[in-house]
Write an enzyme that holds these catalytic residues in place. Structure first.
Site, short mmCIF file in Angstrom:
data_model
loop_
_atom_site.label_atom_id
_atom_site.label_comp_id
_atom_site.label_asym_id
_atom_site.label_seq_id
_atom_site.Cartn_x
_atom_site.Cartn_y
_atom_site.Cartn_z
N ASP A 20 0.77 -1.25 0.00
CA ASP A 20 0.00 0.00 0.00
C ASP A 20 0.81 1.31 0.00
O ASP A 20 0.48 2.24 0.75
CB ASP A 20 -0.98 0.02 1.19
CG ASP A 20 -1.93 -1.17 1.19
OD1 ASP A 20 -1.81 -2.03 0.30
OD2 ASP A 20 -2.79 -1.24 2.09
N ASP A 62 -4.66 -0.76 -1.44
CA ASP A 62 -5.97 -0.61 -0.84
C ASP A 62 -6.84 -0.04 -1.97
O ASP A 62 -6.48 0.97 -2.58
CB ASP A 62 -5.83 0.39 0.32
CG ASP A 62 -6.79 0.14 1.46
OD1 ASP A 62 -7.16 -1.02 1.71
OD2 ASP A 62 -7.15 1.14 2.13
N HIS A 64 -10.63 0.61 -2.55
CA HIS A 64 -12.01 0.64 -2.08
C HIS A 64 -12.97 1.21 -3.11
O HIS A 64 -12.63 2.16 -3.81
CB HIS A 64 -12.12 1.51 -0.82
CG HIS A 64 -11.29 1.07 0.34
ND1 HIS A 64 -11.30 -0.21 0.82
CD2 HIS A 64 -10.43 1.76 1.14
CE1 HIS A 64 -10.49 -0.28 1.87
NE2 HIS A 64 -9.94 0.89 2.08
N HIS A 81 -10.60 7.17 1.65
CA HIS A 81 -9.22 7.02 1.17
C HIS A 81 -9.16 5.90 0.13
O HIS A 81 -10.00 4.99 0.12
CB HIS A 81 -8.27 6.69 2.33
CG HIS A 81 -8.55 5.36 2.96
ND1 HIS A 81 -9.54 5.17 3.90
CD2 HIS A 81 -8.00 4.14 2.76
CE1 HIS A 81 -9.59 3.90 4.26
NE2 HIS A 81 -8.66 3.24 3.58
N LYS A 106 -6.93 -4.98 -2.82
CA LYS A 106 -7.61 -5.58 -1.66
C LYS A 106 -8.68 -4.64 -1.11
O LYS A 106 -8.68 -3.45 -1.41
CB LYS A 106 -6.61 -5.93 -0.56
CG LYS A 106 -5.90 -4.74 0.02
CD LYS A 106 -4.91 -5.18 1.07
CE LYS A 106 -4.09 -4.02 1.58
NZ LYS A 106 -4.88 -2.95 2.17
N CYS A 145 -2.15 -2.62 7.77
CA CYS A 145 -2.05 -3.61 6.68
C CYS A 145 -0.76 -4.42 6.70
O CYS A 145 -0.77 -5.59 6.32
CB CYS A 145 -2.29 -2.91 5.34
SG CYS A 145 -4.03 -2.40 5.19
#
Ligand code: VGL
Ligand code: ZN
Length: 205
Positions: A20, A62, A64, A81, A106, A145
């Site tokens: 990340d 990351d 989302h 974020h 992820k 993470c």
């Protein structure tokens, strides 16, 4: 530190997993980690050495959807974020990347958060397919993470080496980063510096 800690010099069966390193987790980002950019120099040195030897690099991100359950408006713990496709979700341009890197997205489901790069992703299957038995882990954030990924990897039976100068913590409570490193060590991860690994790469065997 000492050469023994790293174990065998990185070779086939090893991969470097960069967790990340995305704009939103670096200073100025939505969830910017103070001092997070200090990991870039040691991390890039290791990435360069790693690639020189043709060893595999994995980048997690990351990723989302908008309105993810971990965001404040949805009652989650974090500001918005790393929304997929936005600038905040892009890898930091200073990171030494290659088209050969395996990218693992992820926490892509709206209703479920996932800190570990092994949680709900094809990473475990990919590692298996490539015969990777040991993961060198760097990136952000130590206390979320990186911690979840390292302990998951241990549970999956992998050897895990955490690069303590190439990780940085959110520190929602002071000391969270150090505590996370302690937990990773307790779960069987080896804790070293990037210089330890570079030294091991220079003196194989
Ligand atoms: C992370 C907080 C929220 C991380 C991801 O990558 O460590 N932290 N989402
Ligand atoms: Zn997140």
């Amino acid at each position: 530190m000492n050469r023994e800690q790293v174990g065998p010099a990185p070779d086939r069966g090893d991969a470097l997993l960069v967790v990340d390193v995305q704009n939103d987790f670096l200073p100025g980002g939505a969830l910017g980690i103070a001092g997070g950019d200090a990991i870039l120099a040691p991390l890039n040195r290791l990435l360069d050495a790693w690639r020189t030897r043709g060893l595999p690099v994995i980048l997690s991100r990351d990723w989302h959807p908008a309105g993810h359950c971990s965001f404040h408006p949805q009652g989650g713990p974090w500001p918005d974020h790393c929304v997929a496709g936005t600038r905040g979700a892009d890898f930091d341009t200073r990171l030494h990347r290659s088209p050969d890197d395996l990218v693992i997205s992820k926490a892509t489901e709206p209703g479920r958060d996932a800190y570990s790069a092994l949680d709900g992703t094809p990473l475990a299957a990919e590692l298996d397919r490539r015969g990777i038995r040991r993961l060198f882990v760097a990136g952000l954030a130590t206390d979320y993470c990186v911690r979840a990924t390292g302990s998951d990897a241990r549970r999956a039976g992998l050897d895990v080496v955490v690069l303590r100068d190439a990780v940085a913590a959110v520190e929602a409570r002071p000391g969270d980063g150090e505590r996370a490193v302690g937990e990773l060590a307790a779960s069987g991860c080896t804790i070293v510096t990037t210089d330890d690994v570079l030294a091991a790469m220079e003196t194989p065997g």
